[in-house]
Design an enzyme around this catalytic site. Structure first.
Site, PDB file in Angstrom:
ATOM      1  N   TYR A 184       0.856  -1.180   0.000  1.00  0.00           N
ATOM      2  CA  TYR A 184       0.000   0.000   0.000  1.00  0.00           C
ATOM      3  C   TYR A 184       0.894   1.232   0.000  1.00  0.00           C
ATOM      4  O   TYR A 184       1.844   1.310   0.788  1.00  0.00           O
ATOM      5  CB  TYR A 184      -0.894  -0.009   1.247  1.00  0.00           C
ATOM      6  CG  TYR A 184      -1.759   1.220   1.398  1.00  0.00           C
ATOM      7  CD1 TYR A 184      -2.801   1.465   0.512  1.00  0.00           C
ATOM      8  CD2 TYR A 184      -1.541   2.132   2.437  1.00  0.00           C
ATOM      9  CE1 TYR A 184      -3.604   2.603   0.650  1.00  0.00           C
ATOM     10  CE2 TYR A 184      -2.336   3.256   2.582  1.00  0.00           C
ATOM     11  CZ  TYR A 184      -3.367   3.485   1.685  1.00  0.00           C
ATOM     12  OH  TYR A 184      -4.158   4.606   1.817  1.00  0.00           O
ATOM     13  N   ASP A 240       9.525   3.235  -0.224  1.00  0.00           N
ATOM     14  CA  ASP A 240       8.445   3.863   0.531  1.00  0.00           C
ATOM     15  C   ASP A 240       8.645   3.556   2.013  1.00  0.00           C
ATOM     16  O   ASP A 240       8.301   2.482   2.508  1.00  0.00           O
ATOM     17  CB  ASP A 240       7.096   3.351   0.025  1.00  0.00           C
ATOM     18  CG  ASP A 240       5.928   4.007   0.745  1.00  0.00           C
ATOM     19  OD1 ASP A 240       6.168   4.797   1.677  1.00  0.00           O
ATOM     20  OD2 ASP A 240       4.773   3.709   0.380  1.00  0.00           O
ATOM     21  N   LYS A 277       4.209   9.421   8.739  1.00  0.00           N
ATOM     22  CA  LYS A 277       3.945   8.832  10.060  1.00  0.00           C
ATOM     23  C   LYS A 277       4.919   9.289  11.159  1.00  0.00           C
ATOM     24  O   LYS A 277       4.776  10.377  11.691  1.00  0.00           O
ATOM     25  CB  LYS A 277       3.919   7.309   9.942  1.00  0.00           C
ATOM     26  CG  LYS A 277       2.817   6.866   8.959  1.00  0.00           C
ATOM     27  CD  LYS A 277       2.347   5.487   9.215  1.00  0.00           C
ATOM     28  CE  LYS A 277       1.466   4.982   8.099  1.00  0.00           C
ATOM     29  NZ  LYS A 277       0.125   4.660   8.464  1.00  0.00           N
TER      30      LYS A 277
HETATM   31  C1  LIG Z   1       3.732   2.233   3.116  1.00  0.00           C
HETATM   32  C2  LIG Z   1       2.756   3.378   3.102  1.00  0.00           C
HETATM   33  N1  LIG Z   1       2.903   4.352   2.195  1.00  0.00           N
HETATM   34  C3  LIG Z   1       2.080   5.413   2.149  1.00  0.00           C
HETATM   35  C4  LIG Z   1       1.028   5.528   3.030  1.00  0.00           C
HETATM   36  C5  LIG Z   1       0.107   6.711   2.975  1.00  0.00           C
HETATM   37  O1  LIG Z   1       0.346   7.549   4.058  1.00  0.00           O
HETATM   38  P1  LIG Z   1      -0.820   8.535   4.599  1.00  0.00           P
HETATM   39  O2  LIG Z   1      -1.825   7.665   5.276  1.00  0.00           O
HETATM   40  O3  LIG Z   1      -0.097   9.459   5.519  1.00  0.00           O
HETATM   41  O4  LIG Z   1      -1.369   9.227   3.413  1.00  0.00           O
HETATM   42  C6  LIG Z   1       0.832   4.535   3.992  1.00  0.00           C
HETATM   43  C7  LIG Z   1      -0.271   4.640   4.968  1.00  0.00           C
HETATM   44  O5  LIG Z   1      -0.569   3.763   5.721  1.00  0.00           O
HETATM   45  C8  LIG Z   1       1.697   3.416   4.014  1.00  0.00           C
HETATM   46  O6  LIG Z   1       1.521   2.425   4.890  1.00  0.00           O
END
Ligand SMILES: Cc1ncc(COP(=O)(O)O)c(C=O)c1O
Length: 446
Positions: free
Chosen positions: A151, A254, A282
């Site tokens: 994700y 990521d 986060k």
């Molecule tokens: C690996 C990863 N990338 C991107 C995101 C997106 O982040 P946000 O929820 O701050 O938009 C998440 C959210 O859980 C994530 O787990």
């Protein structure tokens, strides 16, 4: 601190939920927080301090969800409370150049080795969106590769195979079924997406042989956090790095979940992998909404003002209050032994849970290490990818187990796709309380 007692009643939470449904879709602001996950109804949290949260009925919990990992310093850390109060008194945000964003960026660069420069966004989703735009502009290529089960936020092209599905729907490993995660996305959006299984070098070599030279980027989480906590096989990330370099595709790492969690320089430092672009969120903001894209000047400077720029605007980019929090948070994380302690407390929690499942003779594994892990009820010794998760993990049993923990003063989402989080506020006593509650929750679980 005393052990949280057994939950007495959730009457007030239920009342709030009934009221919430009059004005909010499903009574919440994200489907992951509502009744389908927390059946029969979500628990309204009202207050947090350190490792603890209190609900609308005054029940106390030790929080192991920590805002999906955002709260690396726990709740209401005194330094951050002071930082925010002082900054707020001077004005929250100017949408102009500030010294606060410089101080945040300088600290960021000191901690993340691949960050020659950084651009702050407001969420992880914005960061991954921007990273792909940069990679496409830099390479002049359109396609990108994403892995099954990963994700990367809710930007249209990433919303393929990020949910779990019954195994019979997944298609062959060589040609995975392409399953959109959302309505409202034109199917043509996915024409530029190449989909591949993760953690499988043979599959990676095959797909890159076929598509490598058309790819602007391969995006991956270093640890698959969207299916709980699935670690990369030995050498997998290193091989991914070599192969992407060979075919001229950017490697986007990521680190929205893993950044500032496993080590000060994220998983790229922990596993020794140098990405072209990396994304953060986060834990960076310790509870404030922020994301970041980091990498070499040669790539990020494409955002500089020109007719051919990669556009990235945003009223709230570099939000002043948030930047103050980021700088203070990174100072706290840079203190001696922070990561040693996070790992020690997390490893103790994992060991305690493993011991409970062994003693109770339950077929459950605890996967991960240090500050992030997940429990899988499974007959397998390990869950190594998305397909293992879809096939072998009993997510309903996990949800029942977590509901029993919620009744015993442990706060966690019943969704198996998330993960247990250790913050700097957690103590050995919290970990012991978790093991005690887990032991009670196991009794009569099956
Ligand atoms: C690996 C990863 N990338 C991107 C995101 C997106 O982040 P946000 O929820 O701050 O938009 C998440 C959210 O859980 C994530 O787990």
């Amino acid at each position: 601190m005393a052990q949280p007692s057994r939950t007495r009643s959730r009457t007030r939470s239920q009342q709030w939920f009934e009221r919430a449904q009059q004005s909010l879709v499903e009574g919440v602001n994200s489907p992951s927080r509502g009744a389908p996950v927390y059946a029969p109804s979500p628990i309204a949290l009202e207050r947090g301090h350190g490792s603890r949260v209190w609900d609308a009925d005054g029940n106390e919990y030790i929080d192991f969800m920590m805002s999906f990992g955002a709260l690396i310093q726990g709740h209401a850390h005194p330094t951050l409370v002071k930082t925010v109060s002082e900054a707020m008194a001077e004005g929250s945000h100017f949408a102009a150049a500030t010294s606060a964003e410089v101080e945040a960026a300088e600290r960021f660069r000191q901690m993340v080795p691949s960050a020659e420069v950084v651009r702050f966004t407001n969420t992880g989703s914005e960061a991954t969106m921007l990273a792909l735009r940069l990679a496409r502009a830099h390479t002049g290529r359109r396609k990108f590769l994403k892995f099954e089960g990963h994700y990367h936020g809710w930007y249209d092209p990433y919303l393929l195979n990020a949910h779990s599905h019954p195994p019979e729907q997944l298609g062959p490993v060589e040609n995975p079924a392409r399953i959109p995660d959302s309505e409202g996305i034109p199917p043509s959006t996915f024409d530029d997406v190449v989909l591949s299984p993760w953690n499988d070098v043979a599959a990676l070599e095959r797909v890159l042989r076929q598509h490598g030279r058309e790819l602007a980027a391969v995006i991956t989480e270093p640890i698959m956090a969207n299916m709980g906590c699935i670690l990369p096989r030995d050498g997998y990330l290193q091989r991914l790095r070599e192969l992407t370099r060979e075919c001229g595709a950017m490697l986007i790492l990521d680190e929205v979940v893993t950044g500032f969690r496993y080590s000060s320089g994220g998983c790229q430092e922990y596993y020794g992998v140098q990405p072209d672009i990396s994304t953060f969120g986060k834990a960076l903001g310790a509870g404030f909404p922020v994301g970041a894209v980091a990498g070499p000047r040669s790539i990020l400077e494409r955002m500089g003002w020109s007719e051919n720029m990669v556009l990235h605007y945003g009223t709230f980019n570099g939000h002043r209050l948030t930047m103050k929090v980021v700088a203070a948070n990174l100072d706290l994380l840079s203190a001696d032994r922070t990561y040693l302690k996070l790992h020690a407390v997390g490893d103790a929690a994992i060991a305690g849970l493993r011991e409970v499942f062994r003693r109770r003779q339950l077929k459950a594994i605890v996967q991960g290490f240090g500050p992030m892990f997940q429990i899988y009820f499974t007959e397998r010794d390990t869950i190594q990818d998305y397909r293992d998760y879809c096939k072998y993990v009993d997510t309903k049993l996990y949800s029942r187990f977590v509901h029993r923990l919620l009744d015993r003063g442990i706060y966690m989402t019943p969704s198996n796709g998330l993960h247990w989080i250790i913050s700097t506020a957690h103590t050995d006593a919290d970990v012991q309380a978790l093991a005690d509650a887990a032991d009670q929750a196991c009794s009569g679980l099956l």
